[in-house]
Design a protein around this motif. Structure first.
Motif, PDB file in Angstrom:
ATOM      1  N   ARG A  76       0.721  -1.223  -0.011  1.00  0.00           N
ATOM      2  CA  ARG A  76       0.090  -0.148   0.159  1.00  0.00           C
ATOM      3  C   ARG A  76       0.909   1.408   0.087  1.00  0.00           C
ATOM      4  O   ARG A  76       0.507   2.253  -0.687  1.00  0.00           O
ATOM      5  CB  ARG A  76      -0.964   0.111   1.161  1.00  0.00           C
ATOM      6  N   MET A  77       1.770   1.223   0.709  1.00  0.00           N
ATOM      7  CA  MET A  77       2.699   2.515   0.803  1.00  0.00           C
ATOM      8  C   MET A  77       3.375   2.639  -0.129  1.00  0.00           C
ATOM      9  O   MET A  77       4.011   3.572  -0.827  1.00  0.00           O
ATOM     10  CB  MET A  77       3.630   2.324   2.092  1.00  0.00           C
ATOM     11  N   VAL A  78       3.881   1.678  -1.003  1.00  0.00           N
ATOM     12  CA  VAL A  78       4.740   1.529  -2.136  1.00  0.00           C
ATOM     13  C   VAL A  78       3.816   2.349  -3.516  1.00  0.00           C
ATOM     14  O   VAL A  78       4.063   3.196  -3.935  1.00  0.00           O
ATOM     15  CB  VAL A  78       5.265   0.495  -2.796  1.00  0.00           C
ATOM     16  N   ALA A  79       2.622   1.865  -3.231  1.00  0.00           N
ATOM     17  CA  ALA A  79       1.531   2.292  -4.281  1.00  0.00           C
ATOM     18  C   ALA A  79       1.414   3.843  -4.045  1.00  0.00           C
ATOM     19  O   ALA A  79       0.996   4.524  -5.052  1.00  0.00           O
ATOM     20  CB  ALA A  79       0.262   1.491  -4.369  1.00  0.00           C
ATOM     21  N   ALA A  80       1.419   4.198  -2.916  1.00  0.00           N
ATOM     22  CA  ALA A  80       1.369   5.860  -2.660  1.00  0.00           C
ATOM     23  C   ALA A  80       2.359   6.522  -2.612  1.00  0.00           C
ATOM     24  O   ALA A  80       2.553   7.653  -2.668  1.00  0.00           O
ATOM     25  CB  ALA A  80       0.983   5.859  -0.936  1.00  0.00           C
ATOM     26  N   GLY A  81       3.549   5.896  -2.972  1.00  0.00           N
ATOM     27  CA  GLY A  81       4.619   6.591  -3.509  1.00  0.00           C
ATOM     28  C   GLY A  81       5.789   7.043  -2.235  1.00  0.00           C
ATOM     29  O   GLY A  81       6.643   7.618  -2.169  1.00  0.00           O
ATOM     30  N   GLU A  82       5.218   6.345  -1.047  1.00  0.00           N
ATOM     31  CA  GLU A  82       5.896   6.693   0.316  1.00  0.00           C
ATOM     32  C   GLU A  82       7.243   5.826   0.303  1.00  0.00           C
ATOM     33  O   GLU A  82       8.198   6.310   1.079  1.00  0.00           O
ATOM     34  CB  GLU A  82       5.184   6.368   1.568  1.00  0.00           C
ATOM     35  N   TRP A  83       7.097   4.453   0.093  1.00  0.00           N
ATOM     36  CA  TRP A  83       8.149   3.518   0.285  1.00  0.00           C
ATOM     37  C   TRP A  83       8.654   2.951  -0.880  1.00  0.00           C
ATOM     38  O   TRP A  83       8.127   2.909  -1.793  1.00  0.00           O
ATOM     39  CB  TRP A  83       7.825   2.310   1.263  1.00  0.00           C
ATOM     40  N   ARG A  84      10.018   2.691  -0.949  1.00  0.00           N
ATOM     41  CA  ARG A  84      10.445   2.032  -2.193  1.00  0.00           C
ATOM     42  C   ARG A  84      11.311   0.408  -1.853  1.00  0.00           C
ATOM     43  O   ARG A  84      11.601   0.086  -2.744  1.00  0.00           O
ATOM     44  CB  ARG A  84      11.486   3.000  -2.743  1.00  0.00           C
ATOM     45  N   ASP A  85      11.727   0.523  -0.643  1.00  0.00           N
ATOM     46  CA  ASP A  85      12.484  -0.783  -0.395  1.00  0.00           C
ATOM     47  C   ASP A  85      12.234  -1.396   1.128  1.00  0.00           C
ATOM     48  O   ASP A  85      11.785  -0.583   1.857  1.00  0.00           O
ATOM     49  CB  ASP A  85      13.981  -0.625  -0.682  1.00  0.00           C
ATOM     50  N   TYR A  86      12.543  -2.452   1.327  1.00  0.00           N
ATOM     51  CA  TYR A  86      12.511  -2.914   2.823  1.00  0.00           C
ATOM     52  C   TYR A  86      13.647  -3.951   2.950  1.00  0.00           C
ATOM     53  O   TYR A  86      14.269  -4.552   2.135  1.00  0.00           O
ATOM     54  CB  TYR A  86      10.973  -3.564   2.797  1.00  0.00           C
ATOM     55  N   ALA A  87      13.612  -4.309   4.529  1.00  0.00           N
ATOM     56  CA  ALA A  87      14.718  -5.302   4.660  1.00  0.00           C
ATOM     57  C   ALA A  87      14.199  -6.016   5.956  1.00  0.00           C
ATOM     58  O   ALA A  87      13.327  -5.408   6.706  1.00  0.00           O
ATOM     59  CB  ALA A  87      16.108  -4.802   4.981  1.00  0.00           C
ATOM     60  N   ILE A  88      14.519  -7.254   6.161  1.00  0.00           N
ATOM     61  CA  ILE A  88      14.050  -8.198   7.080  1.00  0.00           C
ATOM     62  C   ILE A  88      15.046  -8.807   7.638  1.00  0.00           C
ATOM     63  O   ILE A  88      15.780  -9.288   7.168  1.00  0.00           O
ATOM     64  CB  ILE A  88      12.917  -9.265   6.636  1.00  0.00           C
ATOM     65  N   ASP A  89      15.258  -8.621   9.197  1.00  0.00           N
ATOM     66  CA  ASP A  89      16.221  -9.065   9.778  1.00  0.00           C
ATOM     67  C   ASP A  89      15.633  -9.938  11.132  1.00  0.00           C
ATOM     68  O   ASP A  89      14.765  -9.519  11.620  1.00  0.00           O
ATOM     69  CB  ASP A  89      17.137  -8.147  10.477  1.00  0.00           C
ATOM     70  N   GLY A  90      16.217 -11.267  11.125  1.00  0.00           N
ATOM     71  CA  GLY A  90      15.831 -12.119  12.307  1.00  0.00           C
ATOM     72  C   GLY A  90      17.257 -12.047  13.163  1.00  0.00           C
ATOM     73  O   GLY A  90      18.108 -12.796  12.897  1.00  0.00           O
ATOM     74  N   LEU A  91      17.152 -11.584  14.399  1.00  0.00           N
ATOM     75  CA  LEU A  91      17.940 -11.260  15.107  1.00  0.00           C
ATOM     76  C   LEU A  91      17.719 -12.390  16.571  1.00  0.00           C
ATOM     77  O   LEU A  91      16.656 -12.909  16.467  1.00  0.00           O
ATOM     78  CB  LEU A  91      18.245  -9.846  15.612  1.00  0.00           C
ATOM     79  N   HIS A  92      18.643 -12.463  17.448  1.00  0.00           N
ATOM     80  CA  HIS A  92      18.585 -13.416  18.625  1.00  0.00           C
ATOM     81  C   HIS A  92      17.360 -12.889  19.555  1.00  0.00           C
ATOM     82  O   HIS A  92      16.698 -13.654  20.079  1.00  0.00           O
ATOM     83  CB  HIS A  92      19.808 -13.447  19.154  1.00  0.00           C
ATOM     84  N   ASP A  93      17.184 -11.666  19.438  1.00  0.00           N
ATOM     85  CA  ASP A  93      16.138 -11.028  20.657  1.00  0.00           C
ATOM     86  C   ASP A  93      15.038 -10.377  19.741  1.00  0.00           C
ATOM     87  O   ASP A  93      14.169  -9.781  20.434  1.00  0.00           O
ATOM     88  CB  ASP A  93      16.766  -9.993  21.529  1.00  0.00           C
ATOM     89  N   ALA A  94      15.031 -10.288  18.443  1.00  0.00           N
ATOM     90  CA  ALA A  94      13.729  -9.411  17.807  1.00  0.00           C
ATOM     91  C   ALA A  94      13.998  -9.548  16.192  1.00  0.00           C
ATOM     92  O   ALA A  94      14.792 -10.151  15.705  1.00  0.00           O
ATOM     93  CB  ALA A  94      14.218  -7.887  17.930  1.00  0.00           C
ATOM     94  N   ALA A  95      12.693  -9.620  15.681  1.00  0.00           N
ATOM     95  CA  ALA A  95      12.457  -9.836  14.078  1.00  0.00           C
ATOM     96  C   ALA A  95      12.329  -8.309  13.851  1.00  0.00           C
ATOM     97  O   ALA A  95      11.466  -7.511  14.224  1.00  0.00           O
ATOM     98  CB  ALA A  95      11.266 -10.725  13.817  1.00  0.00           C
TER      99      ALA A  95
END
Length: 111
Positions: free
Chosen positions: A31-50
């Protein structure tokens, strides 16, 4: 994304998003890409957080980070939206509750 062993906890346990959580995050991202707000993302799986980070440009620091920290589930809530300067913009116990941050104010995106 390459695996960095320094992020892994002893024994290799790491935190990840569940399938329905990831689907919800990717739906918001679309939705945010379609609105022109965001263009890229990253996902990290850490030992204490996603962590789901969103960017206006891939070469910049993230605009927002949506974090899942299970250790905080009983206290402040496992979910948080974090902005520039590590400022916590929204915290809560449910993902939907936290993602409402993007429905307010300047974000007027309709499904």
């Amino acid at each position: 994304m390459a695996f960095d062993p320094s992020y892994a906890a002893p024994g290799g346990a790491r935190t990840f998003f569940e399938r329905r959580e990831l689907e919800r995050l990717l739906r918001l991202y679309g939705r945010m890409v379609a609105a022109g707000e965001w263009r890229d993302y990253a996902i990290d799986g850490l030992h204490d957080a996603a962590v789901f980070s969103v960017f206006r440009r891939a070469s910049e620091a993230p605009l927002y980070r949506i974090e899942k920290r299970p250790a905080l589930a009983r206290k402040q809530g496992a979910w948080a939206v974090i902005g520039h300067g590590e400022m916590i913009l929204k915290r809560g116990h449910e993902l939907e509750q936290v993602l409402r941050f993007f429905d307010k104010g300047r974000f007027k995106v309709v499904d």
